[in-house]
Design a protein around this motif. Sequence first.
Motif, mmCIF file in Angstrom:
data_model
loop_
_atom_site.group_PDB
_atom_site.id
_atom_site.type_symbol
_atom_site.label_atom_id
_atom_site.label_comp_id
_atom_site.label_asym_id
_atom_site.label_seq_id
_atom_site.Cartn_x
_atom_site.Cartn_y
_atom_site.Cartn_z
ATOM 1 N N UNK A 62 -0.252 -4.669 16.365
ATOM 2 C CA UNK A 62 -0.068 -4.284 15.222
ATOM 3 C C UNK A 62 1.381 -4.196 15.044
ATOM 4 N N UNK A 63 1.531 -4.355 13.802
ATOM 5 C CA UNK A 63 2.764 -4.278 13.199
ATOM 6 C C UNK A 63 3.668 -3.352 13.102
ATOM 7 N N UNK A 64 3.129 -2.044 13.422
ATOM 8 C CA UNK A 64 3.506 -0.492 13.300
ATOM 9 C C UNK A 64 2.644 0.269 13.646
ATOM 10 N N UNK A 65 3.748 1.671 14.777
ATOM 11 C CA UNK A 65 2.265 2.524 15.143
ATOM 12 C C UNK A 65 3.362 3.691 15.475
ATOM 13 N N UNK A 66 3.136 4.987 14.841
ATOM 14 C CA UNK A 66 3.484 6.330 14.779
ATOM 15 C C UNK A 66 3.383 7.379 15.931
ATOM 16 N N UNK A 67 4.222 7.542 15.972
ATOM 17 C CA UNK A 67 4.261 9.012 18.162
ATOM 18 C C UNK A 67 4.737 9.834 17.867
ATOM 19 N N UNK A 68 3.619 10.783 16.879
ATOM 20 C CA UNK A 68 4.552 12.076 16.569
ATOM 21 C C UNK A 68 3.890 13.441 16.770
ATOM 22 N N UNK A 69 5.016 13.722 17.718
ATOM 23 C CA UNK A 69 4.677 15.164 18.597
ATOM 24 C C UNK A 69 3.725 15.026 20.431
ATOM 25 N N UNK A 70 3.810 13.790 20.559
ATOM 26 C CA UNK A 70 3.264 13.360 21.507
ATOM 27 C C UNK A 70 3.326 12.971 23.142
ATOM 28 N N UNK A 71 4.941 11.950 23.183
ATOM 29 C CA UNK A 71 5.397 11.893 24.241
ATOM 30 C C UNK A 71 6.055 13.228 24.911
ATOM 31 N N UNK A 72 6.504 14.171 24.302
ATOM 32 C CA UNK A 72 7.575 15.278 24.797
ATOM 33 C C UNK A 72 6.180 16.006 25.968
#
Length: 188
Positions: A62-72
């Motif tokens: 992938x060129x880009x990934x978005x992780x919003x409100x996951x890791x926490x």
Amino acid sequence: MASSSSSSDQQSFVTEKPQEEAYEEKHVHEVSENLARIAANHQPHSVIVADILNLPHPDSFFDFAISIAVIHHLSTPDRRIQAIREILRALKPATVEAPGGKVLLYVWALEQKTSRRGWDKGDQQDVMVPWVMTSNPPKNAPSDQPKVFHRYYHLYEANELERDITKAGGRVLESGYEKDNWWAIATR
């Protein structure tokens, strides 16, 4: 791929294929099968129910990934670092011709003194937060009582996200604080 069932917890990956016309392949990951079904109806992207600790994507894709409100939502430092490592693994590495893939990560901040939650330095970082479900209660639940779920959150302190990215083998390009969240853009 999120570790909770909120529709705001999501992970997206984008790859651009070199062609005359720009092309994006979008994958949205969601651990909730119901939310995955809803997301599948919004095109253009595919939906995959996946484990953030073991992503089903090839290396360097992938060129880009978005992780919003996951890791926490992951309960230990090792699991949070492993999740970031998995995202980085799926990103394209930098080459002489191309800068490589990037990820945008958002996590809840401990420093929320002015928010309705009021957390700040010195407070516990690992908390259970009530999530009140007021619409569409389960069939066997009393309709006048909202259903309350308690979800786990690790509240990131200043510079902790950057440390986790580094421990996962990544390099932080930019980072900051916005609306009760720490964010970072990173690469492999």
